[in-house]
Scaffold this motif. Structure first.
Motif, PDB file in Angstrom:
ATOM      1  N   MET A 189       0.286  -0.683   0.171  1.00 11.50           N
ATOM      2  CA  MET A 189       0.437   0.229   0.217  1.00 11.50           C
ATOM      3  C   MET A 189       0.604   1.760   0.261  1.00 11.50           C
ATOM      4  O   MET A 189       0.626   2.088  -1.035  1.00 11.50           O
ATOM      5  CB  MET A 189      -1.527   0.157   0.529  1.00 11.50           C
ATOM      6  CG  MET A 189      -1.968   0.739   0.974  1.00 11.50           C
ATOM      7  SD  MET A 189      -2.847   0.834   2.776  1.00 11.50           S
ATOM      8  CE  MET A 189      -3.907   2.196   1.938  1.00 11.50           C
ATOM      9  N   ALA A 190       2.572   1.157   0.811  1.00 12.13           N
ATOM     10  CA  ALA A 190       2.716   2.144   1.153  1.00 12.13           C
ATOM     11  C   ALA A 190       3.113   2.808  -0.242  1.00 12.13           C
ATOM     12  O   ALA A 190       3.277   3.709  -1.137  1.00 12.13           O
ATOM     13  CB  ALA A 190       3.806   2.197   1.930  1.00 12.13           C
ATOM     14  N   ASN A 191       4.025   1.745  -1.474  1.00 11.63           N
ATOM     15  CA  ASN A 191       4.894   1.863  -2.390  1.00 11.63           C
ATOM     16  C   ASN A 191       3.141   1.952  -3.663  1.00 11.63           C
ATOM     17  O   ASN A 191       4.054   2.917  -4.582  1.00 11.63           O
ATOM     18  CB  ASN A 191       4.738  -0.090  -3.424  1.00 11.63           C
ATOM     19  CG  ASN A 191       6.525  -0.113  -2.371  1.00 11.63           C
ATOM     20  OD1 ASN A 191       6.943   1.142  -1.284  1.00 11.63           O
ATOM     21  ND2 ASN A 191       6.526  -1.214  -2.214  1.00 11.63           N
ATOM     22  N   MET A 192       2.413   1.976  -3.407  1.00 12.89           N
ATOM     23  CA  MET A 192       1.193   2.074  -4.479  1.00 12.89           C
ATOM     24  C   MET A 192       0.328   4.323  -4.298  1.00 12.89           C
ATOM     25  O   MET A 192       0.500   4.708  -4.916  1.00 12.89           O
ATOM     26  CB  MET A 192       0.116   1.385  -3.677  1.00 12.89           C
ATOM     27  CG  MET A 192      -0.228   0.325  -4.739  1.00 12.89           C
ATOM     28  SD  MET A 192      -1.894  -0.690  -4.468  1.00 12.89           S
ATOM     29  CE  MET A 192      -2.893   0.403  -5.007  1.00 12.89           C
ATOM     30  N   MET A 193       1.312   3.856  -3.284  1.00 11.28           N
ATOM     31  CA  MET A 193       0.852   5.484  -3.367  1.00 11.28           C
ATOM     32  C   MET A 193       1.815   6.870  -2.744  1.00 11.28           C
ATOM     33  O   MET A 193       1.863   7.810  -2.452  1.00 11.28           O
ATOM     34  CB  MET A 193       0.462   5.650  -0.813  1.00 11.28           C
ATOM     35  CG  MET A 193      -1.351   4.707  -1.017  1.00 11.28           C
ATOM     36  SD  MET A 193      -2.443   5.157  -2.420  1.00 11.28           S
ATOM     37  CE  MET A 193      -2.762   7.035  -1.692  1.00 11.28           C
ATOM     38  N   ASN A 194       2.999   6.161  -3.077  1.00 10.91           N
ATOM     39  CA  ASN A 194       4.223   6.516  -3.165  1.00 10.91           C
ATOM     40  C   ASN A 194       4.922   7.476  -2.215  1.00 10.91           C
ATOM     41  O   ASN A 194       5.543   7.653  -1.645  1.00 10.91           O
ATOM     42  CB  ASN A 194       4.409   7.874  -4.001  1.00 10.91           C
ATOM     43  CG  ASN A 194       4.114   7.447  -5.413  1.00 10.91           C
ATOM     44  OD1 ASN A 194       4.788   5.353  -5.866  1.00 10.91           O
ATOM     45  ND2 ASN A 194       3.139   7.785  -6.342  1.00 10.91           N
ATOM     46  N   ILE A 195       4.116   6.331  -0.404  1.00 13.80           N
ATOM     47  CA  ILE A 195       4.938   6.878   0.688  1.00 13.80           C
ATOM     48  C   ILE A 195       6.253   6.412   0.854  1.00 13.80           C
ATOM     49  O   ILE A 195       6.738   5.182   1.075  1.00 13.80           O
ATOM     50  CB  ILE A 195       3.901   6.364   1.734  1.00 13.80           C
ATOM     51  CG1 ILE A 195       2.766   7.351   1.410  1.00 13.80           C
ATOM     52  CG2 ILE A 195       4.020   6.691   2.995  1.00 13.80           C
ATOM     53  CD1 ILE A 195       2.729   8.373   0.743  1.00 13.80           C
ATOM     54  N   PRO A 196       7.703   7.184   1.116  1.00  3.10           N
ATOM     55  CA  PRO A 196       8.535   5.844   1.457  1.00  3.10           C
ATOM     56  C   PRO A 196       8.382   5.141   2.439  1.00  3.10           C
ATOM     57  O   PRO A 196       7.731   6.246   3.796  1.00  3.10           O
ATOM     58  CB  PRO A 196       9.635   7.075   2.229  1.00  3.10           C
ATOM     59  CG  PRO A 196       8.888   8.491   1.282  1.00  3.10           C
ATOM     60  CD  PRO A 196       7.537   8.177   0.661  1.00  3.10           C
ATOM     61  N   ILE A 197       8.986   3.780   3.387  1.00  4.77           N
ATOM     62  CA  ILE A 197       9.361   3.191   4.151  1.00  4.77           C
ATOM     63  C   ILE A 197      10.387   3.574   4.742  1.00  4.77           C
ATOM     64  O   ILE A 197      11.665   3.083   4.699  1.00  4.77           O
ATOM     65  CB  ILE A 197       9.240   2.122   4.214  1.00  4.77           C
ATOM     66  CG1 ILE A 197       7.508   1.490   2.592  1.00  4.77           C
ATOM     67  CG2 ILE A 197       9.259   1.191   5.226  1.00  4.77           C
ATOM     68  CD1 ILE A 197       7.477   0.149   2.380  1.00  4.77           C
ATOM     69  N   ILE A 198      10.052   4.097   5.846  1.00  2.06           N
ATOM     70  CA  ILE A 198      11.532   4.133   6.966  1.00  2.06           C
ATOM     71  C   ILE A 198      11.883   2.709   7.445  1.00  2.06           C
ATOM     72  O   ILE A 198      12.749   3.135   7.871  1.00  2.06           O
ATOM     73  CB  ILE A 198      11.796   5.277   8.290  1.00  2.06           C
ATOM     74  CG1 ILE A 198      10.265   6.633   7.814  1.00  2.06           C
ATOM     75  CG2 ILE A 198      12.101   5.625   9.785  1.00  2.06           C
ATOM     76  CD1 ILE A 198       9.811   7.772   9.088  1.00  2.06           C
ATOM     77  N   GLY A 199      11.015   2.159   8.210  1.00  2.00           N
ATOM     78  CA  GLY A 199      11.260   0.569   7.953  1.00  2.00           C
ATOM     79  C   GLY A 199      11.095  -0.405   9.479  1.00  2.00           C
ATOM     80  O   GLY A 199       9.045   0.437   9.322  1.00  2.00           O
ATOM     81  N   LEU A 200      10.755  -1.189   9.739  1.00  2.00           N
ATOM     82  CA  LEU A 200       9.989  -2.151  10.271  1.00  2.00           C
ATOM     83  C   LEU A 200      10.325  -2.234  11.969  1.00  2.00           C
ATOM     84  O   LEU A 200      11.362  -2.138  12.591  1.00  2.00           O
ATOM     85  CB  LEU A 200      10.206  -3.529  10.339  1.00  2.00           C
ATOM     86  CG  LEU A 200       9.333  -4.641  10.257  1.00  2.00           C
ATOM     87  CD1 LEU A 200       8.224  -4.289   9.801  1.00  2.00           C
ATOM     88  CD2 LEU A 200       9.964  -5.673  10.005  1.00  2.00           C
ATOM     89  N   VAL A 201       9.093  -1.819  12.861  1.00  2.00           N
ATOM     90  CA  VAL A 201       9.553  -2.476  14.728  1.00  2.00           C
ATOM     91  C   VAL A 201       8.624  -3.179  14.880  1.00  2.00           C
ATOM     92  O   VAL A 201       7.458  -3.674  13.894  1.00  2.00           O
ATOM     93  CB  VAL A 201       8.522  -0.962  14.747  1.00  2.00           C
ATOM     94  CG1 VAL A 201       8.839  -1.662  16.679  1.00  2.00           C
ATOM     95  CG2 VAL A 201       9.824   0.484  14.711  1.00  2.00           C
ATOM     96  N   GLU A 202       8.676  -4.531  15.166  1.00  3.87           N
ATOM     97  CA  GLU A 202       8.565  -5.671  16.058  1.00  3.87           C
ATOM     98  C   GLU A 202       7.969  -5.343  17.386  1.00  3.87           C
ATOM     99  O   GLU A 202       9.126  -5.237  18.541  1.00  3.87           O
ATOM    100  CB  GLU A 202       9.658  -6.753  15.449  1.00  3.87           C
ATOM    101  CG  GLU A 202       8.967  -8.259  15.932  1.00  3.87           C
ATOM    102  CD  GLU A 202       9.910  -9.637  16.019  1.00  3.87           C
ATOM    103  OE1 GLU A 202       9.548  -9.778  15.138  1.00  3.87           O
ATOM    104  OE2 GLU A 202      10.970  -9.454  16.647  1.00  3.87           O
ATOM    105  N   ASN A 203       7.034  -5.736  17.760  1.00  2.00           N
ATOM    106  CA  ASN A 203       6.515  -5.562  18.769  1.00  2.00           C
ATOM    107  C   ASN A 203       6.283  -6.739  19.247  1.00  2.00           C
ATOM    108  O   ASN A 203       5.436  -7.685  19.346  1.00  2.00           O
ATOM    109  CB  ASN A 203       5.103  -4.283  19.013  1.00  2.00           C
ATOM    110  CG  ASN A 203       5.154  -4.302  20.839  1.00  2.00           C
ATOM    111  OD1 ASN A 203       5.369  -4.250  21.473  1.00  2.00           O
ATOM    112  ND2 ASN A 203       3.668  -3.492  20.817  1.00  2.00           N
ATOM    113  N   MET A 204       5.740  -6.848  21.045  1.00  2.00           N
ATOM    114  CA  MET A 204       6.256  -8.188  21.952  1.00  2.00           C
ATOM    115  C   MET A 204       7.103  -8.593  21.538  1.00  2.00           C
ATOM    116  O   MET A 204       7.006 -10.394  21.208  1.00  2.00           O
ATOM    117  CB  MET A 204       4.733  -8.458  21.655  1.00  2.00           C
ATOM    118  CG  MET A 204       3.930  -7.552  22.320  1.00  2.00           C
ATOM    119  SD  MET A 204       1.997  -8.556  21.972  1.00  2.00           S
ATOM    120  CE  MET A 204       1.714  -8.061  20.038  1.00  2.00           C
ATOM    121  N   SER A 205       8.394  -8.501  21.080  1.00  2.00           N
ATOM    122  CA  SER A 205       9.093  -9.637  20.672  1.00  2.00           C
ATOM    123  C   SER A 205       9.846 -10.520  21.863  1.00  2.00           C
ATOM    124  O   SER A 205      10.078 -11.545  20.429  1.00  2.00           O
ATOM    125  CB  SER A 205      10.471  -8.327  20.328  1.00  2.00           C
ATOM    126  OG  SER A 205      11.411  -9.596  19.335  1.00  2.00           O
TER     127      SER A 205
END
Length: 278
Positions: A189-205
């Motif tokens: 979805m981010a790519n479709m909307m041309n929004i840059p992805i900063i990164g990924l956070v894993e919760n309850m790791s």
């Protein structure tokens, strides 16, 4: 108009006769420099926690910070910051609530009579309310605004990405087998909307034992690095399960909680990816 049109004409290179920007302007008395959306392909993974603590980290680094709570049907940001008063307004617009350390925030719970009143609205009404949080609220010279998004890829995320100039997104997930599929939805979805992805956070790791300090993977082995590598994005942080953090959210003291510092490195990635204009 192309069948693949995202309706975000500001970043479109096609020569469409219907080309027009759908980005909404803020209130004339507002000034917001950078906007970061916190998203996930599913609910219950901790977007509100990540949003809150990223804002706390930004505030502790000396930035004027704000939170726009776009999770209309499940707003939890005011509770995390202990905000019980209702939003006020004047002739120029709606005034956001201000937390103990100066973070501005707007949430539907600041507008309803009782915090437990359900929001039984259809999608377009919910999306319109989120848009008004951007256009009608008087945001006071904000350096970084964090948007707490609802789960999924429906009306509200689409409205946010089309109507608000989002500079980047942080994706939140958990250590489960479904993580790859869920992250994939958010990435696409981010790519479709041309929004840059900063990164990924894993919760309850993981949980860290108080006695031996070993890390126990109660929800299975972490898949953060694997998912990040699969989609070509950065792995920003692994958030442990800590009773102190949950207690701070319940008590409304998240911005005073020293245990909230585990996202300071993730905010450094936000600073690097979305620096303030000089």
């Amino acid at each position: 108009m192309s069948e693949e049109c995202t309706h975000d004409c500001s970043s479109c290179s096609s020569k469409c006769s219907e080309k027009q920007s759908l980005i909404e302007q803020t209130n004339e008395f507002s000034h917001v420099k950078k906007v970061i959306a916190v998203v996930s392909g599913k609910g219950g993974v901790g977007k509100s926690l990540v949003t809150s603590t990223l804002a706390v980290a930004a505030n502790r680094n000396g930035y004027k910070t704000a939170i726009l709570d776009a999770d209309i049907t499940g707003p939890s940001i005011p509770k995390a910051f202990g905000i019980k008063s209702k939003a006020q307004g004047n002739d120029h617009g709606i005034l956001p609530a201000v937390t103990k350390t100066g973070i501005e925030l707007m949430s539907l719970n600041l507008l309803v009579e009782n915090d437990t009143d359900p929001v039984v609205w259809r999608g377009p009404v919910i999306a319109g309310t989120v848009k008004q949080f951007w256009t009608d609220v008087i945001w006071d010279d904000v350096d970084y605004m964090f948007i707490d998004m609802p789960p999924g890829t429906g009306d509200v995320p689409l409205t946010v990405f089309q109507s608000i100039p989002v500079d980047g997104i942080v994706i939140v997930t958990s250590p489960q087998e479904l993580v790859s599929m869920i992250v994939g939805k958010a990435v696409k979805m981010a790519n479709m909307m041309n929004i840059p992805i900063i990164g990924l956070v894993e919760n309850m790791s993981y949980v860290e034992c108080d006695c031996c300090h070993n890390k126990i993977n109660i929800y299975g082995e972490s898949r953060l690095e694997a998912a990040a590598q699969e989609y070509g994005i950065k792995a920003l942080a692994k958030i442990p399960v800590k009773p102190q953090i949950a207690a701070a959210c319940d008590a409304g003291t998240i911005e005073l909680c020293e245990d909230a510092d585990w996202l300071k490195d993730a905010f450094s990635a936000v600073e690097e990816a979305v620096p303030l204009d000089k």
